[in-house]
Design an enzyme around this catalytic site. Structure first.
Site, short mmCIF file in Angstrom:
data_model
loop_
_atom_site.label_atom_id
_atom_site.label_comp_id
_atom_site.label_asym_id
_atom_site.label_seq_id
_atom_site.Cartn_x
_atom_site.Cartn_y
_atom_site.Cartn_z
N VAL A 1 0.84 -1.20 0.00
CA VAL A 1 0.00 0.00 0.00
C VAL A 1 0.88 1.25 0.00
O VAL A 1 0.58 2.24 -0.69
CB VAL A 1 -0.94 -0.01 1.22
CG1 VAL A 1 -1.70 1.30 1.33
CG2 VAL A 1 -1.93 -1.18 1.13
N ARG B 1 15.29 -2.28 8.55
CA ARG B 1 15.72 -3.14 7.43
C ARG B 1 15.68 -2.38 6.09
O ARG B 1 16.51 -2.59 5.22
CB ARG B 1 14.78 -4.35 7.39
CG ARG B 1 15.18 -5.50 6.56
CD ARG B 1 14.33 -6.74 6.90
NE ARG B 1 13.01 -6.46 7.46
CZ ARG B 1 11.88 -6.36 6.75
NH1 ARG B 1 11.90 -6.50 5.46
NH2 ARG B 1 10.73 -6.11 7.36
N ARG C 1 -9.46 1.40 14.67
CA ARG C 1 -10.69 1.69 13.91
C ARG C 1 -11.94 1.74 14.78
O ARG C 1 -12.84 2.54 14.54
CB ARG C 1 -10.89 0.65 12.80
CG ARG C 1 -9.93 0.81 11.65
CD ARG C 1 -10.22 -0.22 10.58
NE ARG C 1 -9.21 -0.16 9.54
CZ ARG C 1 -8.65 -1.25 9.00
NH1 ARG C 1 -9.03 -2.46 9.39
NH2 ARG C 1 -7.73 -1.12 8.06
N CYS D 1 -10.11 -2.38 3.61
CA CYS D 1 -10.34 -2.25 2.16
C CYS D 1 -11.68 -2.82 1.71
O CYS D 1 -12.26 -2.33 0.74
CB CYS D 1 -9.20 -2.88 1.38
SG CYS D 1 -8.78 -4.54 1.89
N HIS E 1 -11.28 -5.45 -5.13
CA HIS E 1 -12.31 -6.21 -4.42
C HIS E 1 -13.67 -5.94 -5.07
O HIS E 1 -13.95 -4.81 -5.51
CB HIS E 1 -12.40 -5.77 -2.95
CG HIS E 1 -11.26 -6.23 -2.09
ND1 HIS E 1 -10.26 -7.06 -2.52
CD2 HIS E 1 -10.99 -5.96 -0.77
CE1 HIS E 1 -9.42 -7.30 -1.51
NE2 HIS E 1 -9.83 -6.64 -0.45
C1 2RA Z 1 -7.89 -8.48 2.85
N1 2RA Z 1 -9.18 -6.68 3.79
O1 2RA Z 1 -8.37 -8.27 1.72
C2 2RA Z 1 -7.98 -7.45 3.90
C3 2RA Z 1 -6.76 -6.60 3.89
N2 2RA Z 1 -6.86 -5.48 4.75
O2 2RA Z 1 -7.30 -9.49 3.17
#
Ligand code: 2RA
Length: 349
Positions: free
Chosen positions: A14, A39, A99, A129, A254
């Site tokens: 991200v 690192r 959150r 997300c 998504h």
């Molecule tokens: C996923 N929503 O898609 C989670 C990532 N934050 O695994």
């Protein structure tokens, strides 16, 4: 003066998208300081067309910083976000650490921008997300019709599980490509062997009804995030919400099939009008022409795409929708950048 920004977790999946977005959007920031684990310190990354050296996460790294965007694991945010705040920064955090904290606003600028100003802990949280990939469209419909129930099924891309998720799907696709696999029980599982990566079952030639960790009564953490975060963002603490979260062999973006019930009767024409006018939403809904959003058409874009809008056959108050959103952009980095812009505008008065 222009506020100074720190990006914590600049080298992650991200973080990299965030640097691209900061380079594309209006240049409102003074210094942009890149922070990562020791690192990665010393690496050079490009932002706004310039190479910037990554510095290691430490208290001093926040000296002079006004806004700090965090994209790191929950435990790193839990430890370091308060440190950044103690150094005078407002934190925009994309982990799950804060959150649901009642003293931390959970902000989607198109839906509840006003909540960003009230932040007793100096932290603003960015939603998960999956919630973010649908909530801009639902917020617009809620504003008009009044949401009374939400039932969703997600089709989540592997990049939601980070770089390991992407690498796993690519490796498994190579293992199955050009074979006859996918025709007898367990043949794909045997072929991919112990290369399941972050997933509990093969993800190539498959769908996996699981994302996140096991919670009480068989729910996954992802499903509870969709429920709790949707309620908080929409300001509907008692909204009935049911989610079934499913991983699919898509790299990024998504998708969600949504059944949304409202206080008032709905029409497809009315919903189309609302969605077409909503900032951050693109309506793509002409099935006769094969027009509806799909993840591979949507990936890399900023808006929430909505299609397949139908009124439920058995309920004049309910709509069925198919929604797609890039989980790394609006689902993570873009929303973080937008929240940062709200704070920057506030700091500049
Ligand atoms: C996923 N929503 O898609 C989670 C990532 N934050 O695994």
């Amino acid at each position: 003066r222009k506020p100074h920004l720190a990006v914590v977790g600049a080298t992650g999946a991200v973080g990299s998208v965030l640097l691209g977005i900061l380079s594309e959007r209006a240049d409102i920031w003074g210094e942009i300081r890149l922070i990562a684990s020791p690192r990665s310190a010393g690496r050079k990354l490009t932002v706004r067309g310039e190479e910037v050296e990554v510095v290691a996460l430490s208290e001093e790294a926040f000296d002079g910083i006004d806004v700090a965007m965090f994209d790191v694991p929950d435990e790193v945010s839990a430890q370091w976000a308060p440190v950044a705040v103690s150094k005078g920064a407002v934190v925009v955090d994309n982990s799950g650490a804060f959150r649901m904290d009642p003293d931390v606003p959970l902000v989607v600028p198109e839906v509840n921008a006003h909540t960003a100003r009230v932040r007793p802990r100096g932290i603003i949280a960015n939603p998960n997300c999956t919630t973010l990939s649908m909530i801009v469209a639902l917020g617009a419909l809620h504003a008009e019709y009044g949401l009374s129930e939400l039932i969703v099924s997600s089709y989540q891309a592997v990049s939601g599980a980070g770089k390991a998720g992407i690498d796993t799907l690519r490796a498994q696709l190579s293992a199955v490509s050009g074979t006859e696999l996918g025709t007898t029980p367990g043949d794909v599982r045997r072929a991919v062997g112990d290369t399941l990566g972050p997933f509990p079952a093969p993800i190539a030639l498959n769908v996996v009804p699981w994302a996140g960790s096991l919670q009480e009564d068989g729910w996954s953490s992802e499903e509870l995030k969709v429920r709790n975060e949707s309620r908080k963002i929409l300001g509907l603490p008692d909204l009935p919400v049911t989610a079934t979260c499913v991983r699919v062999p898509v790299i990024t973006t998504h998708s969600l099939a949504v059944h949304a019930r409202f206080e008032n009767e709905v029409t497809v024409a009315g919903a189309h009008e609302i969605l077409a006018a909503a900032p951050g939403v693109v309506l793509s809904d002409d099935p006769a022409e094969g027009e509806y959003p799909t993840p591979s058409d949507v990936v890399g874009t900023d808006p929430t795409w909505v299609g397949r809008v139908r009124r439920s056959l058995d309920d004049p108050r309910a709509l069925e929708l198919f929604v797609c959103g890039d989980n790394l952009r609006k689902g993570a980095a873009l929303n973080t950048a937008q929240i940062g812009e709200l704070v920057a505008a506030e700091l500049r008065g």
